[in-house]
Enzyme design. Structure first.
Site, short mmCIF file in Angstrom:
data_model
loop_
_atom_site.label_atom_id
_atom_site.label_comp_id
_atom_site.label_asym_id
_atom_site.label_seq_id
_atom_site.Cartn_x
_atom_site.Cartn_y
_atom_site.Cartn_z
N ASN A 112 0.71 -1.32 -0.03
CA ASN A 112 -0.01 0.10 -0.01
C ASN A 112 0.97 1.35 -0.06
OD1 ASN A 112 -1.97 -1.85 0.15
ND2 ASN A 112 -2.54 -1.57 2.31
N SER A 279 -9.76 11.88 -48.02
CA SER A 279 -10.74 11.27 -48.03
C SER A 279 -10.69 9.98 -48.89
CB SER A 279 -12.19 12.11 -48.35
OG SER A 279 -12.91 11.07 -48.82
N LYS A 285 -10.88 16.37 -51.07
CA LYS A 285 -10.73 16.71 -49.52
C LYS A 285 -9.46 16.44 -48.87
CE LYS A 285 -13.72 16.67 -46.83
NZ LYS A 285 -14.63 15.93 -45.66
N ASN A 287 -8.27 17.00 -44.82
CA ASN A 287 -8.94 16.83 -43.53
C ASN A 287 -8.14 17.32 -42.38
OD1 ASN A 287 -11.50 16.18 -44.86
ND2 ASN A 287 -11.19 13.87 -44.72
N GLN A 324 -6.70 0.66 -6.88
CA GLN A 324 -5.94 -0.12 -8.02
C GLN A 324 -6.44 0.53 -9.33
OE1 GLN A 324 -4.28 -4.21 -8.27
NE2 GLN A 324 -5.79 -4.39 -9.86
N LYS A 327 -4.69 3.84 -12.03
CA LYS A 327 -3.54 3.81 -12.58
C LYS A 327 -3.88 4.01 -14.09
CE LYS A 327 -1.28 1.08 -9.06
NZ LYS A 327 -2.42 1.26 -8.57
#
Ligand code: ARG
Length: 461
Positions: A112, A279, A285, A287, A324, A327
């Protein structure tokens, strides 16, 4: 110890394999291994220093832990689910390497306080890395700003054209957000950097340990004053996730602007091929995937913050296995922030071109100089509200006539109010409109140049 065996003499049978998998954190807490090794080395040095183990035993354990570090870095140490978590995995391997003395490593310690120590060491390191990345991001913003003091860009409120700005001023707004992010991480660090090592399972230990000694070896600034608090506090992680969420808010706002600016509707920036995608079906296109992903990834960091708050809210003291769950969200947030900062820094540095000609046209084509007409009259003694109403009328008739304010004849201005003179045209030119906002923190060029110098100084801190 291996979890194919029973836990201890207290148990009759081994864990059900599915439960062993469910229980295990080794799949993700292996990320902490280097910190676990460093923390354990400090712990055994302290055990030797205080005489709890012999100096010789201490040396053997330190060397054995170092050997595991080497094995890990060479890819030779890959513990599986049977080890349950990184702490057990290390202890087991240590005992294989150094023999029975390895079984002494866990004297006067619990997983711990151990896992709390590891997580803090990890986060302390990561925060430093994120701070460095923030500095790079700020540096690029500043580089672009310095080249664009006199580049004008429409300024908006309610996403409606409001008043024109120096592009540098606009970018410096993001510099300031990142500056606060950088400072905030420094604040968080102060509470991350406190050692829980030696708090034991929850109540301290019967051994004459020296918590200050391990804290000093591990460069902690302080130690937890209360053992229960030390093993179960995750405020530091929540604070980090808050700071992380704000970083993502800021990156996401900038991302959103870049997405808008690159659209055909705005045409303020061009995306370079190295930072844009096409695309699969529409050949025309290009993007803005990078800013879109940054904007999208913001959600998961907010989610991790929310998850951590919920994990903590009903936890009785002290350690509970719920912890736990701290994380994966933390690791994912750290990785998301680092990747997003890196991508945005590259995008700004080499993926984006401001279309200055188009920007110059944009600021000349609207009524964003209307406030300046009202200010013009107000500066000549007309009460501001009266001036405001007069200009509102002119804007209305100009829109109806398909004209801009700069198209009005001097005669028309003077019919509106006798205070108008030939210098009104200069006063409403976009350049002058920006230059005139010379109040502290405003977009006037003189102010922006001062702000750039101040920003350079902040960056050098
Ligand atoms: N893997 C555990 C965690 O991440 C380590 C601490 C386990 N402590 C315990 N009392 N079961 O939280």
């Amino acid at each position: 110890m291996t979890k194919e065996e029973t836990w201890s003499q207290r148990f009759e049978s081994a864990l059900h394999p599915a439960i062993a998998r469910f229980n295990a954190s080794i799949g993700f807490d292996i990320e902490l291994i280097e910190y676990d090794l460093t923390g354990s080395q400090a712990h055994v040095k302290m055990l030797a220093h205080t005489g709890i183990i012999s100096l010789e035993e201490g040396d053997k354990l330190v060397a054995g832990l170092e050997k595991i570090r080497q094995e890990y870095r060479e890819g030779k140490f890959q513990p599986g689910v049977d080890a349950e978590d990184v702490h057990f995995a290390v202890e087991r391997r240590l005992t294989e390497i150094v023999g029975d003395v390895g079984k002494k490593v866990h004297t006067a310690r619990s997983r711990n306080d151990q896992v709390g120590t590891d997580t803090r060491l990890y986060l302390r390191d990561q925060i430093q890395q994120i701070k460095n990345e923030l500095r790079e991001f700020q540096g690029v913003l500043l580089d672009i700003a310095e080249k664009n003091v006199e580049t004008l860009i429409p300024g908006y409120t309610h996403l409606q054209r409001a008043q024109p700005l120096s592009l540098a001023h606009h970018l410096l707004a993001y510099f300031q957000m990142a500056q606060r992010d950088w400072e905030r991480l420094g604040d968080v660090s102060r509470r991350v950097n406190i050692s829980p090592l030696g708090c034991g399972a929850l109540a301290g230990t019967t051994f004459p340990i020296d918590r200050h000694y391990t804290a000093k070896l591990l460069n902690f600034d302080d130690i937890y004053a209360n053992s229960l608090d030390g093993v179960s506090d995750r405020d530091f992680a929540i604070e980090f996730l808050c700071a992380a969420s704000l970083i993502m808010v800021h990156l996401s706002r900038l991302a959103e602007e870049v997405i808008l600016w690159s659209s055909e509707e705005f045409r303020f920036v061009t995306l370079k091929d190295s930072c844009a995608t096409g695309s699969s079906i529409m050949p025309q296109k290009k993007n803005p995937d990078v800013p879109e992903l940054v904007r999208g990834k913001t959600g998961r960091v907010f989610g991790h913050l929310q998850a951590m708050l919920v994990i903590m809210k009903g936890l009785p003291l002290a350690y509970n296995k719920d912890l736990q769950e701290d994380k994966e969200g933390l690791f994912d947030s750290v990785n998301t922030i680092k990747a997003s900062l890196e991508a945005m820094t590259i995008l700004l540095r080499e993926g984006l071109e401001f279309r200055t000609q188009r920007l110059a046209e944009a600021v000349a084509e609207d009524f964003s100089n209307a406030t300046d007409v009202a200010d013009y009259l107000a500066a000549r003694g007309v009460p501001f509200r009266e001036a405001y109403n007069l200009v509102g009328k002119v804007v209305k008739t100009s829109i109806a006539a398909g004209k801009l304010l700069k198209d009005l004849k001097l005669q028309e201005w003077q019919q509106l109010h006798p205070a108008f003179a030939a210098d009104i045209y200069e006063a409403i030119s976009p350049r002058q409109v920006v230059a005139a906002r010379n109040s502290y923190g405003g977009t006037g060029f003189v102010q922006v140049r001062k702000a750039l110098i101040a920003a350079r100084a902040q960056l050098a801190q």
